[in-house]
Scaffold this motif. Structure first.
Motif, PDB file in Angstrom:
ATOM      1  N   LEU A  39       0.901  -1.287   0.192  1.00  0.00           N
ATOM      2  CA  LEU A  39      -0.055   0.108   0.050  1.00  0.00           C
ATOM      3  C   LEU A  39       0.722   1.043   0.119  1.00  0.00           C
ATOM      4  CD1 LEU A  39      -2.722  -1.047   2.524  1.00  0.00           C
ATOM      5  CD2 LEU A  39      -2.884  -1.023   0.029  1.00  0.00           C
ATOM      6  N   LYS A  40       2.193   1.174   0.581  1.00  0.00           N
ATOM      7  CA  LYS A  40       2.982   2.161   0.610  1.00  0.00           C
ATOM      8  C   LYS A  40       3.633   2.550  -0.675  1.00  0.00           C
ATOM      9  CE  LYS A  40       7.171   4.140   3.214  1.00  0.00           C
ATOM     10  NZ  LYS A  40       8.188   3.733   4.060  1.00  0.00           N
ATOM     11  N   ASN A  42       3.425   0.533  -3.782  1.00  0.00           N
ATOM     12  CA  ASN A  42       2.952   0.228  -5.242  1.00  0.00           C
ATOM     13  C   ASN A  42       2.512   1.420  -6.078  1.00  0.00           C
ATOM     14  OD1 ASN A  42       0.405  -0.680  -6.941  1.00  0.00           O
ATOM     15  ND2 ASN A  42       1.797  -2.329  -6.542  1.00  0.00           N
ATOM     16  N   ALA A  45      -1.089   2.409  -6.625  1.00  0.00           N
ATOM     17  CA  ALA A  45      -1.829   2.910  -5.338  1.00  0.00           C
ATOM     18  C   ALA A  45      -1.351   4.333  -5.020  1.00  0.00           C
ATOM     19  CB  ALA A  45      -1.366   1.985  -3.792  1.00  0.00           C
ATOM     20  N   GLU A 133      -9.820   5.081  -4.760  1.00  0.00           N
ATOM     21  CA  GLU A 133      -8.412   4.533  -4.228  1.00  0.00           C
ATOM     22  C   GLU A 133      -8.784   3.577  -3.317  1.00  0.00           C
ATOM     23  OE1 GLU A 133      -5.580   7.020  -1.172  1.00  0.00           O
ATOM     24  OE2 GLU A 133      -7.105   8.062  -2.082  1.00  0.00           O
ATOM     25  N   GLN A 134      -9.781   3.761  -2.495  1.00  0.00           N
ATOM     26  CA  GLN A 134     -10.123   2.298  -1.604  1.00  0.00           C
ATOM     27  C   GLN A 134     -10.124   1.197  -2.431  1.00  0.00           C
ATOM     28  OE1 GLN A 134     -13.085   2.767   1.202  1.00  0.00           O
ATOM     29  NE2 GLN A 134     -13.216   0.647   1.321  1.00  0.00           N
ATOM     30  N   LYS A 137      -6.941  -0.052  -3.314  1.00  0.00           N
ATOM     31  CA  LYS A 137      -6.028  -0.780  -2.290  1.00  0.00           C
ATOM     32  C   LYS A 137      -6.614  -1.886  -2.015  1.00  0.00           C
ATOM     33  CE  LYS A 137      -4.077   4.030  -0.672  1.00  0.00           C
ATOM     34  NZ  LYS A 137      -4.180   4.543   0.414  1.00  0.00           N
ATOM     35  N   ASP A 138      -8.155  -1.964  -2.109  1.00  0.00           N
ATOM     36  CA  ASP A 138      -8.549  -3.318  -1.713  1.00  0.00           C
ATOM     37  C   ASP A 138      -8.155  -4.413  -2.655  1.00  0.00           C
ATOM     38  OD1 ASP A 138     -10.014  -2.273   0.490  1.00  0.00           O
ATOM     39  OD2 ASP A 138     -11.912  -1.972  -0.755  1.00  0.00           O
ATOM     40  N   THR A 141      -4.586  -5.357  -2.023  1.00  0.00           N
ATOM     41  CA  THR A 141      -4.570  -6.158  -0.711  1.00  0.00           C
ATOM     42  C   THR A 141      -4.900  -7.742  -1.054  1.00  0.00           C
ATOM     43  OG1 THR A 141      -5.167  -4.278   0.557  1.00  0.00           O
ATOM     44  CG2 THR A 141      -5.488  -6.495   1.593  1.00  0.00           C
TER      45      THR A 141
END
Length: 441
Positions: A39-40, A42, A45, A133-134, A137-138, A141
């Motif tokens: 998440l930091k 990528n 992301a 954005e979420q 990130k989902d 993940t």
């Protein structure tokens, strides 16, 4: 000699720093650390975060459009020879230095609520980009969880391959002695020797699979690949007796926690206000304007200082401007038609997203139940083949069965063990996916 001494002292000083830097490079990760690192680091992301910030700036700009505009200008001129006196407008023959100063302001009083509707449009667009954005990130993940479990699966499978090779090696060493003494048929020895070579190839293939899966994971984490990288195993299996989720409940929780459906809803609302803002351009625009002007010239017979002239020649003005759209090449009508199409597309996307999410949650539960039942069945199969192989190994060493029968039982047991490793982590994966859709991070 002094130069050598300084070089030695410098080396002794820098060596601990180099060693500390090497020691600080992290090479061992668990799943949670991998998710946080992805998440930091990528790129996708990071770009999604930048898109959210850009949408935030668009919203600020839309709000700032409510404020009045203010502009100023200043010019300074030098004329020689024949020129026009800026004070008397007479033709004179002398050097004239002059200048003008202006300050203008303007404020829209009414434009069919276009500014307010544009603010609402940008507000929903900003919320939509945040949900996008979420969503990214989902998805990232879930990709990391899948890649991580593939690494752990490959690692455990490799250990199984090595254990299978060691069992074959043990039998091969025993048969080599018997074959040298002529106490066993040569075919028995060469059958097991061929099996050992096959086991060696399987180990090599497993090592390559492990390295490939680690590279896939490091690509998601956006870190350099290294053979020194290691990943913490996941030993805890999901609870066999855990209560099953209902498809309706999982859908509701996924809709509330994931960004996918929320983003589609916000984009639809943004498109609705875009249509309203576009239609409002049919209305007249009423604005209030004001200005402040002055001038300066050295040709003024009564001129004082520069600031005196600025004050003496000060002019003020204010007025209302009404702009009525009459004909603009049908631009407004065409823009309204485009806004209607964009709204329809947003409605289609929302409907499609709702259906996809409903289908995905149903598939998640089906996959979870299948993975659970598959693991439990394979576990029983492993126990059965374990006992069968134990008996076959004893009988083979006693000479009661030949190598073909022994290798057949060994192959069944080996394949069952590998299938158990794969099934174990597939169950882990399906459970974690279900937990994620259920809002458990």
């Amino acid at each position: 000699m002094n130069t050598l001494k300084r070089a030695i002292l410098f080396f002794l000083y820098i060596l601990p720093l180099i060693t500390h830097g090497q020691d600080s490079v992290k090479t061992h990760y668990n799943l949670e650390e991998c998710i946080a690192l992805a998440l930091k680091n990528n790129a996708e992301a990071q770009k999604s975060a930048n898109s959210s910030q850009a949408a935030s700036l668009d919203l600020k700009q839309a709000k700032a459009a409510l404020l009045p505009t203010l502009s100023g200008s200043f010019d300074h001129n030098i004329n020689t020879g024949f020129s026009t006196d800026p004070i008397t407008n007479a033709i004179v023959s002398e050097n004239i230095t002059s200048g003008n100063q202006r300050l203008n302001t303007n404020m829209v009083l009414f434009n069919g609520l276009n500014l307010l509707r544009t603010i609402r449009q940008q507000a929903f667009a900003y919320k939509a980009t945040q949900m996008d954005e979420q969503r990214i990130k989902d998805n990232l993940t879930m990709d990391v969880i899948l890649a991580y479990l593939q690494v752990i699966t490959a690692k455990d499978a490799l250990e199984q391959y090595k254990q299978q090779r060691d069992v074959t090696k043990k039998q091969l060493e025993r048969l080599a002695i018997l074959n040298r003494d002529g106490a066993v048929a040569p075919g028995e020895y060469y059958d097991v020797k061929g099996q050992f070579s096959g086991d060696q190839i399987t180990v090599l293939t497993g090592e390559n699979t492990l390295r490939t899966n680690v590279i896939v994971l490091t690509r998601l984490l956006n870190i350099p690949y290294s053979q020194a990288l290691s990943f913490e195993p996941i030993n805890q299996l999901p609870d066999v007796s855990s209560a099953s989720l209902s498809q309706e409940a999982l859908y509701e929780r996924a809709a509330a926690s994931l960004g996918t459906l929320k983003a589609a809803q916000f984009w639809k609302e943004s498109a609705e206000y875009q249509l309203k803002a576009t239609r409002s351009l049919y209305f007249p625009t009423l604005s209030l304007g004001a200005n402040l002007t002055s001038r300066y010239s050295n040709a003024d017979e009564n001129r004082g200082t520069y600031m005196d002239q600025i004050q003496d020649n000060l002019g003020k003005g204010a007025g209302l401007t009404l702009s009525i759209p009459i004909l603009d090449g049908f631009r407004r009508r065409i823009n309204v038609s485009r806004a209607k199409l964009e709204l329809r597309n947003a409605e289609i996307d929302l409907e499609n997203t709702e259906n996809n999410l409903q289908q995905q949650t149903a598939q998640v539960l089906i996959n979870l139940q299948t993975a659970k039942e598959k693991y439990l069945e394979i576990r029983e199969q492993v126990e059965a083949y374990k006992e069968s192989f134990r008996v076959a190994e004893v009988r083979f060493e006693a000479g009661d069965i030949n190598s073909v029968e022994f290798l057949l039982q060994k192959t069944k047991y080996d394949q069952a063990n590998i299938s158990l490793v794969v099934a174990q982590y597939e169950w882990q994966l399906r459970q974690r996916i279900a937990n994620y859709y259920n809002g458990q991070r």
